[in-house]
Design a protein around this motif. Sequence first.
Motif, short mmCIF file in Angstrom:
data_model
loop_
_atom_site.label_atom_id
_atom_site.label_comp_id
_atom_site.label_asym_id
_atom_site.label_seq_id
_atom_site.Cartn_x
_atom_site.Cartn_y
_atom_site.Cartn_z
N GLY A 95 -11.16 10.58 4.23
CA GLY A 95 -10.01 10.21 4.69
C GLY A 95 -9.79 10.78 6.25
N LEU A 96 -8.75 10.50 6.68
CA LEU A 96 -8.40 10.80 8.04
C LEU A 96 -7.68 12.07 8.08
CD1 LEU A 96 -6.89 7.16 9.04
CD2 LEU A 96 -9.00 8.26 9.79
N TYR A 97 -8.40 13.14 8.09
CA TYR A 97 -7.85 14.49 7.80
C TYR A 97 -7.59 15.24 9.03
CZ TYR A 97 -12.57 16.28 8.44
OH TYR A 97 -13.86 16.50 8.85
N ARG A 98 -7.71 14.96 10.17
CA ARG A 98 -7.13 15.47 11.28
C ARG A 98 -6.40 14.49 12.05
NH1 ARG A 98 -13.23 17.94 12.91
NH2 ARG A 98 -13.21 19.36 11.19
N GLY A 99 -5.65 13.57 11.66
CA GLY A 99 -4.81 12.71 12.30
C GLY A 99 -5.48 11.77 13.11
N VAL A 100 -4.57 10.94 13.80
CA VAL A 100 -5.09 10.00 14.87
C VAL A 100 -4.17 10.07 15.87
CG1 VAL A 100 -5.19 7.28 15.16
CG2 VAL A 100 -5.88 8.47 12.93
N TRP A 108 0.75 -1.12 -0.15
CA TRP A 108 0.10 0.07 -0.03
C TRP A 108 0.93 1.22 0.08
CZ3 TRP A 108 -4.41 -1.02 4.23
CH2 TRP A 108 -5.23 -2.13 3.53
N GLU A 109 0.35 2.48 -0.43
CA GLU A 109 0.86 3.67 -0.69
C GLU A 109 1.34 4.22 0.89
OE1 GLU A 109 -0.59 7.93 -1.73
OE2 GLU A 109 -1.78 6.10 -2.27
N ARG A 110 2.71 4.70 0.98
CA ARG A 110 2.82 5.10 2.30
C ARG A 110 2.45 6.65 2.42
NH1 ARG A 110 5.75 8.61 4.41
NH2 ARG A 110 6.77 8.29 6.64
N VAL A 111 1.86 7.09 3.31
CA VAL A 111 1.30 8.45 3.59
C VAL A 111 1.38 8.78 5.18
CG1 VAL A 111 -0.88 8.03 1.74
CG2 VAL A 111 -1.18 7.65 4.16
N ASP A 112 1.29 10.10 5.17
CA ASP A 112 1.40 10.65 6.48
C ASP A 112 -0.14 11.24 6.90
OD1 ASP A 112 3.92 9.99 7.16
OD2 ASP A 112 4.75 11.84 6.55
N LEU A 113 -0.30 11.35 8.15
CA LEU A 113 -1.57 11.95 8.38
C LEU A 113 -1.52 13.53 8.62
CD1 LEU A 113 -3.54 9.64 10.31
CD2 LEU A 113 -3.49 9.75 7.85
N PRO A 114 -2.19 14.60 8.70
CA PRO A 114 -3.47 14.42 7.90
C PRO A 114 -3.71 13.94 6.40
CG PRO A 114 -3.25 16.49 8.69
CD PRO A 114 -2.00 15.84 9.16
N HIS A 115 -4.66 13.26 6.14
CA HIS A 115 -4.76 12.75 4.85
C HIS A 115 -6.23 12.89 4.22
CE1 HIS A 115 -4.86 9.61 1.66
NE2 HIS A 115 -3.70 10.36 1.24
N THR A 116 -6.10 13.14 3.03
CA THR A 116 -7.32 13.01 2.17
C THR A 116 -7.14 12.43 0.91
OG1 THR A 116 -9.53 13.88 1.39
CG2 THR A 116 -7.71 15.52 1.81
N TRP A 117 -8.19 11.66 0.36
CA TRP A 117 -7.73 11.11 -0.92
C TRP A 117 -8.45 12.12 -2.12
CZ3 TRP A 117 -10.36 7.69 2.38
CH2 TRP A 117 -11.66 7.47 2.41
#
Length: 755
Positions: free
Chosen positions: A142-147, A28-37
């Motif tokens: 997406g997880l647009y405010r982080g976790v 799977w693609e590597r991404v950092d949060l915050p993130h939206t597709w």
Amino acid sequence: MRNLICLNQDWRFTREDAGLPKALPSDWERVDLPHTWNAVDGHDGNGGYARIKGWYARSFRTPVQPLAKGRVYVEIPAAGQQASVYVNGTEVIYHEGGYSNFRADITDLCKPDEDNLLVIACSNENKSNVYPQAADFTFYGGLYRGVRLISVPDTHFDLDYLGGPGLKVTPRPCESGGATFEMTSWITNGDENFTVLYSVKDAEGKEVASACRPFDQTTVTVYVPDAVKWDIDNPYLYTVTAILQRRNEAYDEISARVGVRSFSCDPEKGFILNGKEVPLRGVSRHQDRLYKGNALSREDHYEDARLIKELGANTIRLAHYQHSQDFYDACDELGFIIWAEIPFISVMNQDPAAHQNCISQMKELIIQNYNHPSICFWGISNEILIGGISDQLVENHKELNALCKELDDTRLTTIAHVSMTPINGPMHGITDVESYNNYFGWYGGKMEDNGPWLDNFHKIHPEICIGVSEYGCEGIITYHGPNPACKDYSEEYQALYHEHLAKVFDERPWIWSSHVWNMFDFGCAARDEGGVAGRNNKGLITMDRKTKKDSYYVYQAYWSKKPMLHLAGKRYAQRAGETTEIRVYSNQPTVALYLNGELVEEKSADKVFVFQAALKAGFNIVTAVAGDLKDSMTLEKVEKEPSIYVLPEVNERAEGVANWFNLVGDLDLKAPMEFPEGKYSIHDTMEEIAKSPEALKVMTDAIKITMNMKLEPGVGMWDMMKSMTPEKMVGMAGSMAPEGFLESVNAKLILVDKL
Ligand code: ADA
């Protein structure tokens, strides 16, 4: 003690509905949060945007609590729009609604001293019971405010109630000059060994009051003598801390920043803050940014708040959903009066499950944001009559209003009515105060209709506190011209419109609030207007936050207490004609205009200074001066203004209107309306009309011509419009629809057999 662990780095993500992985997927693609597709397709104008289920995965180590029996929670400040969270293969929570905080206790699933797998399946696919359903903005996924993880001892302040902070503080000013602070906290797994120590600190960090309570009787009121009020110009914040104490050990600690203020609304006096009448004048804000979507940093939020402060606004309507804690924090610090709302918008779904979703989003909004002093209003719905009215709709509104009151009796409730909401009817008197979204001068009517409309409403309803929750028009900084007109999308018409509206509100302090639609251009993938598809261009500032349109300065002149001066029309850089009009916005009494170093004129005016200047061939330096303030621009005199200054459609539309009348030339535009059995008419909804391609064509042509909108079943704004009848639409379009228009549409529709 409580430990917060940011989990924003190093996620794996896929847009495929891949299913629950057993191990961390390396492909799977590597991404950092915050993130939206949807950071790009959410507003790039290339048609729709991905409404999919995306999967995120990440491994983590269980945070170690010094005490053997700690608990670990996962906290997700927002997941657009539905999300399932799994730890080591087991679902721990499913959440509906894309804008609020939620948590799950994952302790029992975590393995100590080895990698655990956290997977979040996040979906922005349509789910009919989850709001928003149909609205003029992109529903980013997406997880647009982080976790993050929250590690706490076994006994801790509550983390299980609706994503709330576990601490509720109600400061109330007293006649004496002091203030009481009523404080409640909630404790999980407490016993008689635990006590709560409350401390109130002033802005300098000095303790000004404290109290100590047993774990099971935590509500207490303290008194702060000589309390400093929280106000727009002096947003003074106290910090309340609650410490969960067991003998000489602090087990858990939480805090909230709060403010001491009183407020009310009066139909004649407008908004009253700390005993002073303060007309609320400001903007609405959507959160998204160009090519970031809603995946924003704390700094992005603060930048928005600062831009609005610089404008001189004192209120923000946070449309159309719960915003980030970062933004509410910024509003507390900078001194804004906030209208916060849920996405109960455009069309009500009759399904009781949808009503439950409204209730849960409202509960989360209030519980999670109760402590913010900036918030004074809870908004229960927006333009909900677009989808028509029903007894159930009115009932649901009453229930939502009662819910707000039950959860928070310190704030007022409000509603944003769509313009066509009848002035008398069951939608009035439900909330404490009310507002209308009025677009006279853009979608319909003339800008001059705004003042009289408000005066009339005020006369008919002297008992209602009335405001304007939306008004605005598109301004695209490429388009210019000497004769700005409605629907030309030019920067000049937008500024002219706002010059008028700023004055309308300035002259009517009884209007409790007015909110420009919108502070920033924002993403709406369904839109295709003004040559900028994918966006709503009604912002005073562009979506990249780079350009302040001229209309921004209109409001700065009206609202800012800082001396300001702005020469409008800088982007209208190449001009033809003997003379050209130069407009200057300033809050100073007198402005002088110089052309190539020579005084053209010095004049006194109120905020808007209009000059005529005869440019010489080639380049000209134009300078405006007011006291120490100066602003300058270079204009070129040309034979012909560049063609890109005019949106091609503006010409097409003018022709279109003419064509329409040619097409109906054989009809009597003044003929009485007829509604024969078995034929379509202006009383049918667009959804019914769409069953017949022939009838649909009549309508799509008509809408394109009058409202400059492309309407196609299933596409773009269709969901918002489908339950409207042509009659209703023309009501909204007002004078944009030429006389006889409705009659001619009806005359064409009644030729078509109902399918
Ligand atoms: C409605 C709606 C907004 C907004 C506006 C517009 O009033 O409440 O979401 O987008 O329309 O610009 O048309």
